[in-house]
Design a protein around this motif. Structure first.
Motif, PDB file in Angstrom:
ATOM      1  N   TYR A 178       0.870  -1.170   0.000  1.00  0.00           N
ATOM      2  CA  TYR A 178       0.000   0.000   0.000  1.00  0.00           C
ATOM      3  C   TYR A 178       0.904   1.216   0.000  1.00  0.00           C
ATOM      4  CZ  TYR A 178      -3.329  -3.477   1.610  1.00  0.00           C
ATOM      5  OH  TYR A 178      -4.104  -4.595   1.710  1.00  0.00           O
ATOM      6  N   VAL A 179       0.662   2.127  -0.923  1.00  0.00           N
ATOM      7  CA  VAL A 179       1.489   3.330  -0.911  1.00  0.00           C
ATOM      8  C   VAL A 179       0.594   4.561  -0.807  1.00  0.00           C
ATOM      9  CG1 VAL A 179       3.440   2.261  -2.081  1.00  0.00           C
ATOM     10  CG2 VAL A 179       1.752   3.433  -3.432  1.00  0.00           C
ATOM     11  N   TYR A 180       1.063   5.527  -0.047  1.00  0.00           N
ATOM     12  CA  TYR A 180       0.271   6.710   0.284  1.00  0.00           C
ATOM     13  C   TYR A 180       1.060   7.977  -0.045  1.00  0.00           C
ATOM     14  CZ  TYR A 180      -2.131   3.168   3.065  1.00  0.00           C
ATOM     15  OH  TYR A 180      -2.797   2.041   3.466  1.00  0.00           O
ATOM     16  N   LEU A 181       0.316   8.982  -0.498  1.00  0.00           N
ATOM     17  CA  LEU A 181       0.922  10.280  -0.811  1.00  0.00           C
ATOM     18  C   LEU A 181       0.124  11.386  -0.117  1.00  0.00           C
ATOM     19  CD1 LEU A 181       2.735  12.192  -2.713  1.00  0.00           C
ATOM     20  CD2 LEU A 181       0.782  12.156  -4.247  1.00  0.00           C
ATOM     21  N   TRP A 182       0.846  12.281   0.515  1.00  0.00           N
ATOM     22  CA  TRP A 182       0.223  13.466   1.128  1.00  0.00           C
ATOM     23  C   TRP A 182       0.928  14.719   0.613  1.00  0.00           C
ATOM     24  CZ3 TRP A 182       1.660   9.069   3.673  1.00  0.00           C
ATOM     25  CH2 TRP A 182       0.714   8.420   4.482  1.00  0.00           C
ATOM     26  N   TYR A 183       0.176  15.814   0.543  1.00  0.00           N
ATOM     27  CA  TYR A 183       0.780  17.132   0.310  1.00  0.00           C
ATOM     28  C   TYR A 183       0.647  17.902   1.607  1.00  0.00           C
ATOM     29  CZ  TYR A 183       0.237  15.986  -4.621  1.00  0.00           C
ATOM     30  OH  TYR A 183       0.312  15.373  -5.848  1.00  0.00           O
ATOM     31  N   VAL A 184       1.731  18.455   2.101  1.00  0.00           N
ATOM     32  CA  VAL A 184       1.634  19.280   3.315  1.00  0.00           C
ATOM     33  C   VAL A 184       0.718  20.458   2.995  1.00  0.00           C
ATOM     34  CG1 VAL A 184       2.908  20.781   4.900  1.00  0.00           C
ATOM     35  CG2 VAL A 184       3.902  18.589   4.166  1.00  0.00           C
ATOM     36  N   PRO A 185      -0.384  20.601   3.740  1.00  0.00           N
ATOM     37  CA  PRO A 185      -1.322  21.672   3.389  1.00  0.00           C
ATOM     38  C   PRO A 185      -0.890  23.030   3.942  1.00  0.00           C
ATOM     39  CG  PRO A 185      -2.181  20.392   5.242  1.00  0.00           C
ATOM     40  CD  PRO A 185      -0.860  19.750   4.863  1.00  0.00           C
ATOM     41  N   ALA A 186      -1.249  24.100   3.224  1.00  0.00           N
ATOM     42  CA  ALA A 186      -1.108  25.449   3.794  1.00  0.00           C
ATOM     43  C   ALA A 186      -2.005  25.527   5.024  1.00  0.00           C
ATOM     44  CB  ALA A 186      -1.540  26.477   2.754  1.00  0.00           C
ATOM     45  N   LYS A 187      -1.676  26.438   5.922  1.00  0.00           N
ATOM     46  CA  LYS A 187      -2.481  26.560   7.153  1.00  0.00           C
ATOM     47  C   LYS A 187      -3.380  27.790   6.997  1.00  0.00           C
ATOM     48  CE  LYS A 187       0.434  23.365   8.455  1.00  0.00           C
ATOM     49  NZ  LYS A 187       1.230  23.315   7.227  1.00  0.00           N
ATOM     50  N   VAL A 188      -4.694  27.539   6.964  1.00  0.00           N
ATOM     51  CA  VAL A 188      -5.635  28.652   6.750  1.00  0.00           C
ATOM     52  C   VAL A 188      -6.651  28.791   7.878  1.00  0.00           C
ATOM     53  CG1 VAL A 188      -5.418  28.547   4.222  1.00  0.00           C
ATOM     54  CG2 VAL A 188      -7.254  27.267   5.359  1.00  0.00           C
ATOM     55  N   GLY A 231     -14.503  22.189   1.895  1.00  0.00           N
ATOM     56  CA  GLY A 231     -13.430  22.251   0.913  1.00  0.00           C
ATOM     57  C   GLY A 231     -12.188  21.523   1.354  1.00  0.00           C
ATOM     58  N   ARG A 232     -11.107  21.782   0.623  1.00  0.00           N
ATOM     59  CA  ARG A 232      -9.843  21.120   0.978  1.00  0.00           C
ATOM     60  C   ARG A 232      -8.648  21.923   0.473  1.00  0.00           C
ATOM     61  NH1 ARG A 232      -9.823  15.641  -0.086  1.00  0.00           N
ATOM     62  NH2 ARG A 232      -7.583  15.608  -0.126  1.00  0.00           N
ATOM     63  N   LEU A 233      -7.511  21.536   0.982  1.00  0.00           N
ATOM     64  CA  LEU A 233      -6.249  22.126   0.549  1.00  0.00           C
ATOM     65  C   LEU A 233      -5.418  21.051  -0.107  1.00  0.00           C
ATOM     66  CD1 LEU A 233      -5.978  23.955   3.831  1.00  0.00           C
ATOM     67  CD2 LEU A 233      -5.460  25.161   1.708  1.00  0.00           C
ATOM     68  N   ASN A 234      -4.735  21.451  -1.168  1.00  0.00           N
ATOM     69  CA  ASN A 234      -3.784  20.547  -1.792  1.00  0.00           C
ATOM     70  C   ASN A 234      -2.483  21.335  -1.831  1.00  0.00           C
ATOM     71  OD1 ASN A 234      -2.245  19.193  -3.786  1.00  0.00           O
ATOM     72  ND2 ASN A 234      -4.110  18.135  -4.386  1.00  0.00           N
ATOM     73  N   GLY A 235      -1.658  21.167  -0.802  1.00  0.00           N
ATOM     74  CA  GLY A 235      -0.482  22.022  -0.667  1.00  0.00           C
ATOM     75  C   GLY A 235      -0.948  23.450  -0.462  1.00  0.00           C
ATOM     76  N   GLU A 236      -0.521  24.350  -1.382  1.00  0.00           N
ATOM     77  CA  GLU A 236      -0.910  25.756  -1.237  1.00  0.00           C
ATOM     78  C   GLU A 236      -2.198  26.080  -2.020  1.00  0.00           C
ATOM     79  OE1 GLU A 236       2.468  26.687  -4.598  1.00  0.00           O
ATOM     80  OE2 GLU A 236       2.626  27.583  -2.616  1.00  0.00           O
ATOM     81  N   ASN A 237      -2.742  25.084  -2.681  1.00  0.00           N
ATOM     82  CA  ASN A 237      -3.980  25.314  -3.453  1.00  0.00           C
ATOM     83  C   ASN A 237      -5.198  25.058  -2.582  1.00  0.00           C
ATOM     84  OD1 ASN A 237      -2.653  25.853  -5.966  1.00  0.00           O
ATOM     85  ND2 ASN A 237      -2.134  23.674  -5.988  1.00  0.00           N
ATOM     86  N   ILE A 238      -6.099  26.037  -2.554  1.00  0.00           N
ATOM     87  CA  ILE A 238      -7.308  25.919  -1.744  1.00  0.00           C
ATOM     88  C   ILE A 238      -8.511  25.842  -2.684  1.00  0.00           C
ATOM     89  CG2 ILE A 238      -7.543  28.462  -1.500  1.00  0.00           C
ATOM     90  CD1 ILE A 238      -8.631  27.963   1.320  1.00  0.00           C
ATOM     91  N   SER A 239      -9.499  25.021  -2.317  1.00  0.00           N
ATOM     92  CA  SER A 239     -10.765  24.999  -3.062  1.00  0.00           C
ATOM     93  C   SER A 239     -11.878  24.738  -2.067  1.00  0.00           C
ATOM     94  CB  SER A 239     -10.745  23.938  -4.165  1.00  0.00           C
ATOM     95  OG  SER A 239     -10.447  22.680  -3.625  1.00  0.00           O
ATOM     96  N   PHE A 240     -12.972  25.451  -2.217  1.00  0.00           N
ATOM     97  CA  PHE A 240     -14.123  25.212  -1.346  1.00  0.00           C
ATOM     98  C   PHE A 240     -15.399  25.689  -2.027  1.00  0.00           C
ATOM     99  CE2 PHE A 240     -14.622  29.596   0.200  1.00  0.00           C
ATOM    100  CZ  PHE A 240     -13.347  30.112   0.035  1.00  0.00           C
ATOM    101  N   ILE A 241     -16.511  25.109  -1.575  1.00  0.00           N
ATOM    102  CA  ILE A 241     -17.797  25.499  -2.153  1.00  0.00           C
ATOM    103  C   ILE A 241     -18.757  25.908  -1.048  1.00  0.00           C
ATOM    104  CG2 ILE A 241     -17.678  24.035  -4.221  1.00  0.00           C
ATOM    105  CD1 ILE A 241     -19.587  22.103  -2.692  1.00  0.00           C
ATOM    106  N   THR A 242     -19.739  26.696  -1.432  1.00  0.00           N
ATOM    107  CA  THR A 242     -20.893  26.937  -0.558  1.00  0.00           C
ATOM    108  C   THR A 242     -22.124  26.577  -1.388  1.00  0.00           C
ATOM    109  OG1 THR A 242     -21.249  29.201  -1.297  1.00  0.00           O
ATOM    110  CG2 THR A 242     -19.737  28.886   0.564  1.00  0.00           C
ATOM    111  N   GLN A 243     -23.154  26.061  -0.738  1.00  0.00           N
ATOM    112  CA  GLN A 243     -24.393  25.730  -1.432  1.00  0.00           C
ATOM    113  C   GLN A 243     -25.219  27.006  -1.623  1.00  0.00           C
ATOM    114  OE1 GLN A 243     -24.903  22.990  -2.937  1.00  0.00           O
ATOM    115  NE2 GLN A 243     -23.052  22.060  -2.082  1.00  0.00           N
ATOM    116  N   PRO A 244     -26.219  26.987  -2.553  1.00  0.00           N
ATOM    117  CA  PRO A 244     -27.019  28.196  -2.798  1.00  0.00           C
ATOM    118  C   PRO A 244     -27.671  28.731  -1.526  1.00  0.00           C
ATOM    119  CG  PRO A 244     -27.482  26.543  -4.470  1.00  0.00           C
ATOM    120  CD  PRO A 244     -26.571  25.887  -3.477  1.00  0.00           C
TER     121      PRO A 244
END
Ligand SMILES: C[S@@+](CC[C@H](N)C(=O)[O-])C[C@H]1O[C@@H](n2cnc3c(N)ncnc32)[C@H](O)[C@@H]1O
Length: 300
Positions: A178-188, A231-244
């Motif tokens: 089993y192999v695993y990969l993580w990106y250290v997330p930015a702290k927000v 949402g989530r962080l992928n390293g320094e990339n942030i993405s998130f959603i809000t519903q209507p």
């Protein structure tokens, strides 16, 4: 197989890695020496996209295979181990591959190793050791990649994972790696004051992020409107959603952006389908919060 089931399998198998079966002749320190199969090394380096701009540190480097394979891809790579026999083997192997300039090894306790220059960290260690290293790894530059063979990081769920059939593998999880990969997330975590620019007009938004490793929840406010964030962080990339429901104008918001320190810059898609508009947004940190404590770590 689901990830949690796999974690338990990993914990059970780690007892084997810890007790040291006949296949493990050397290794000094907190875990016996068991080499990662070469095809697994290659897959882990591929997942982490190791290349000439990287500096890889292998914690517990054994015969040097991670370090030497990373150096063969043009990276600078560094291994630490406490076993003088294995360190000698690793240096010999690096020399034989003509890579001893880029592939270096030091006798050192991996818990004392300075990881600050690493762009990639690799491990084949027990889950308890990964957990002990986790705070130090989480403090590294956002985007630093971590690859681990067979063993997890507890409640820090991986960003990517693969199961690799290895019929000849007898140690740990037999027949599969089993192999695993993580990106250290930015702290927000905390409160951010944001401006969303729609058709040349700035509107003030406020985001409050709760962060657990790379996972984000929280609240977005604009005037009297208030919506939940996911949402989530992928390293320094942030993405998130809000519903209507609760979002300004009753419209779903989909934010993407890049975090650098106390600032975020990105784009937001407002609304759905062909009626959706894209706008620029920026945010400044107003009050830093703490990351949430992991409550669901699997302990040994
Ligand atoms: C399971 S082997 C992995 C070897 C190599 N990374 C690989 O995947 O092929 C773990 C290695 O960690 C080393 N080790 C164990 N505890 C250590 C410590 N506290 N500091 C440095 N090395 C350690 C052992 O000597 C052994 O070589």
């Amino acid at each position: 197989m689901n990830f949690v089931k796999k974690l338990w399998l990993g914990v059970a198998a780690s007892a084997v890695l810890f007790s040291g079966p006949a296949a493990s002749q050397q290794g000094v320190g907190d875990v016996v020496y068991v080499p990662t199969p070469e095809i697994v090394v290659e897959e882990m380096l591929r997942m982490a996209k190791v290349g000439p701009n990287d500096y890889l540190i292998d914690l517990g480097s054994g015969d040097g295979r991670f370090v030497i394979s990373a150096a063969a891809k043009g990276a600078r790579a560094f291994g630490v181990d406490l076993d003088t026999f294995l360190l000698r083997e690793a240096r010999k192997n690096a020399q034989a591959a003509g890579l001893s300039e880029r592939a270096t090894f030091v006798e050192q306790n991996l818990f004392e190793t300075d990881l600050s220059k690493a762009t990639v960290v690799s491990t084949y260690l027990l889950p308890s050791m990964n957990l002990k290293l986790r705070p130090k790894i989480m403090a590294l530059t956002p985007g630093t990649r971590v690859v681990a063979h067979d063993y997890h990081m507890g409640a820090w769920y991986p960003d990517d994972q693969r199961d690799i059939p290895v019929p000849e593998k007898k140690v740990g999880t037999a027949g599969v790696s089993y192999v695993y990969l993580w990106y250290v997330p930015a702290k927000v975590a905390g409160k951010w004051q944001s401006q969303v620019n729609v058709a040349g007009k700035d509107t003030a938004y406020e985001m409050a992020f709760d962060q657990s490793f790379q996972i984000l929840e929280g609240t977005m406010r604009a005037g009297a409107d208030s919506a939940q964030i996911r949402g989530r962080l992928n390293g320094e990339n942030i993405s998130f959603i809000t519903q209507p429901k609760g979002s300004p104008g009753g419209q779903r918001h989909e934010f993407k952006g890049k975090v650098s320190g106390d600032s975020i810059v990105g784009t937001v898609r407002i609304g759905d389908g062909t009626a959706a508009r894209e706008a620029k947004w920026t945010a400044k940190l107003a009050a830093r919060g703490d990351l949430k404590k992991a409550s669901d770590d699997i302990q040994e």
